[in-house]
Motif scaffolding. Structure first.
Motif, short mmCIF file in Angstrom:
data_model
loop_
_atom_site.label_atom_id
_atom_site.label_comp_id
_atom_site.label_asym_id
_atom_site.label_seq_id
_atom_site.Cartn_x
_atom_site.Cartn_y
_atom_site.Cartn_z
N PHE A 135 -33.93 -27.55 45.35
CA PHE A 135 -34.06 -26.70 44.00
C PHE A 135 -33.54 -25.45 44.15
O PHE A 135 -33.86 -24.58 45.27
N GLU A 136 -32.98 -24.75 43.38
CA GLU A 136 -32.44 -23.40 43.12
C GLU A 136 -33.50 -22.67 42.58
O GLU A 136 -34.19 -23.19 42.03
N GLN A 137 -33.87 -21.26 42.95
CA GLN A 137 -34.76 -20.45 42.46
C GLN A 137 -34.74 -20.48 40.93
O GLN A 137 -35.73 -20.61 40.34
N ASP A 138 -33.44 -20.36 40.36
CA ASP A 138 -33.36 -20.43 39.11
C ASP A 138 -33.79 -21.73 38.22
O ASP A 138 -34.34 -21.74 37.20
N ASP A 139 -34.01 -22.81 39.09
CA ASP A 139 -34.41 -24.15 38.58
C ASP A 139 -36.01 -24.16 38.25
O ASP A 139 -36.42 -24.95 37.62
N LEU A 140 -36.65 -23.43 39.22
CA LEU A 140 -38.09 -23.40 39.19
C LEU A 140 -38.84 -23.38 37.86
O LEU A 140 -39.88 -24.04 37.54
N MET A 141 -38.24 -22.36 37.04
CA MET A 141 -38.96 -22.10 35.61
C MET A 141 -38.27 -22.82 34.51
O MET A 141 -38.60 -22.70 33.48
N ARG A 142 -37.45 -23.66 34.78
CA ARG A 142 -36.76 -24.47 33.77
C ARG A 142 -37.69 -25.69 33.25
O ARG A 142 -38.29 -26.24 34.12
N PRO A 143 -37.68 -26.12 32.04
CA PRO A 143 -38.42 -27.13 31.64
C PRO A 143 -38.10 -28.39 32.38
O PRO A 143 -36.81 -28.57 32.73
N ALA A 144 -38.98 -29.33 32.69
CA ALA A 144 -38.92 -30.67 33.25
C ALA A 144 -37.83 -31.61 32.67
O ALA A 144 -37.10 -32.16 33.49
N ARG A 145 -37.79 -31.52 31.35
CA ARG A 145 -36.95 -32.37 30.53
C ARG A 145 -35.63 -31.97 30.66
O ARG A 145 -34.73 -33.05 30.57
#
Length: 440
Positions: A135-145
């Motif tokens: 995962f990229e750092q920017d991905d971590l706070m994106r919604p799972a959906r």
């Protein structure tokens, strides 16, 4: 940590385990191996479901926490990082309670416990695991959906690793990982401070990350020290020893029988002949383990065609108009090309392959393919190509609709599906069997 005693289990009419026994000590990293369809995933399910039941054949150390990846992370609006951290239920509960607790003693207890379980560094630890898995750092706070099933599967794996159970159970954990993620996981498991049981067909992982091999063979379990190559060597040595002892016993039997046949009728030798008859009757046959029969795939040589076979010219590739995953792709595939596509997950490898195989319409550009070229496509997700509710035989019939049933069954057997498997619905096959059917 784990003890299996006299485990017997049937899946429908087929026995998978018969009085199987195994012992796994604290801290061992164990690779569970066996042929497709022999019951590896079933054993992991039994470990999960049978532990704690009265008179169960499977027991783990009292108080030990068990962790396994049951399914992909849900399609919800919760950020992925929060889902991963939620896998540690105690830490999540304590952090939440710390925000509202008013009793001074309770507040002190909460913070003391959080310090003991390293709860204050939870977000940093979870982030490190997720980045290690790709995962990229920017991905971590994106919604799972917003993530595909493969990425949500990674998130579920990250959650199990983050919860750091005493017994970590993994079933084919590298299936959704790229090369970098698989290498990171190998190192992570090697340094993991607790016990691990991992089903994998990745030979390098089984050599580099495990301390023991748990072999499932002929409905029995046996533990070997070392990695997969060491297991194969010991297995070959055992086979050679058994074959040698069997040959020696057969020669001895033949010698005794020859004496009996020659002197049984002679009065002067009758007693000696009778003695050798009793000696022969007392001999217990030395059993030689059956060699595992490997059914190879046979790929017929295709007719050589003029190149190029496929050309992509200035193509935009993707799933949604105006949002290409890959832009201005130009490539040419010739008859004798052997090409591997590599790159981090999410960069468009599957999109590229689907576009080459005409399984995905181009967003822009031109694709030209030889009219005589026959395209074979093997999907990363087997059930994209296989149809739930239909049997192995029904899938094989698609290849040769006009063939008689005996000939179709022969074709299925060439793919490794005998009488006991040919009428099985595809969703009941093991992961390895689905791969074998699709590849066949």
């Amino acid at each position: 940590m784990l003890e299996i005693s006299d485990l017997t289990f049937r899946f429908g009419p087929r026995p998978l385990f018969e009085n199987a026994n195994a012992f796994i000590a604290e801290g061992w990293k164990v690779g569970l191996v066996g042929r497709n369809g022999t019951g590896k995933s079933t054993l992991l399910t039994l470990i999960r479901d049978e532990v704690g039941k009265a008179n169960a054949s499977i027991r783990i150390r009292r108080g030990a926490r068990m962790g396994f990846v049951a399914q992909e992370a849900p399609q919800v609006d919760t950020p992925l990082l929060e889902l991963v951290m939620a896998a540690d239920a105690e830490m999540t509960s304590l952090l939440k309670e710390a925000e509202t607790a008013e009793d001074p003693q309770r507040i002190a207890d909460i913070h003391m416990r959080l310090a003991e379980i390293d709860g204050y560094s939870g977000e940093a630890r979870a982030s490190a695991i997720m980045v290690g898995l790709g995962f990229e750092q920017d991905d971590l706070m994106r919604p799972a959906r917003e993530f595909s099933g493969g990425w949500r599967m990674r998130a579920a794996l990250a959650g199990v690793l983050f919860s750091a159970p005493d017994l970590l159970i993994l079933d084919e954990p590298t299936n959704y990982l790229d090369l970098e993620g698989a290498a990171w996981l190998e190192e992570y498991l090697r340094d993991y401070p607790h016990t691990v049981i991992c089903v994998s067909h990745d030979r390098e992982m089984l050599n580099r990350s495990v301390t023991h091999i748990l072999a499932l063979d002929d409905k029995k379990l046996e533990v070997f020290v070392g990695g997969y190559d060491a297991y194969l060597k010991k297995k070959a040595e055992r086979m050679a020893l058994a074959v040698g002892m069997k040959a020696k016993q057969d020669a001895q039997k033949a010698h005794l029988q020859k004496f009996i046949d020659r002197f049984r009728a002679k009065a002067s030798k009758a007693a000696q002949a009778q003695s050798r008859i009793k000696q022969l009757e007392k001999m217990q046959d030395i059993a030689v383990p059956l060699e595992e029969r490997t059914i190879p795939f046979v790929f017929d040589n295709p007719v050589e065609l003029a190149s190029p076979l496929v050309v992509l010219d200035e193509c935009d590739l993707g799933y949604v108009a105006g949002k290409p995953v890959l832009k201005k792709v130009s490539l040419r595939l010739d008859h004798d090309d052997r090409i591997v596509v590599i790159g981090p997950n999410g960069q468009g490898k599957t999109t590229l392959v689907k576009s080459i195989a005409a399984r995905l319409a181009l967003l822009n550009g031109k694709r030209v393919a030889s009219g005589k070229a026959v395209m074979g496509y093997f999907s990363q997700d087997q059930l994209d190509e296989l149809r739930e509710g239909e049997t192995v035989l029904e899938h094989v019939r698609d290849l040769e609709p006009d063939w008689a049933p005996p000939k179709l069954r022969s074709l299925a057997a060439r793919m490794g599906f005998g009488v006991e498997k040919i009428d099985t619905k595809v969703e009941k096959l093991s992961g390895g069997e689905k791969v074998r059917l699709l590849l066949g």
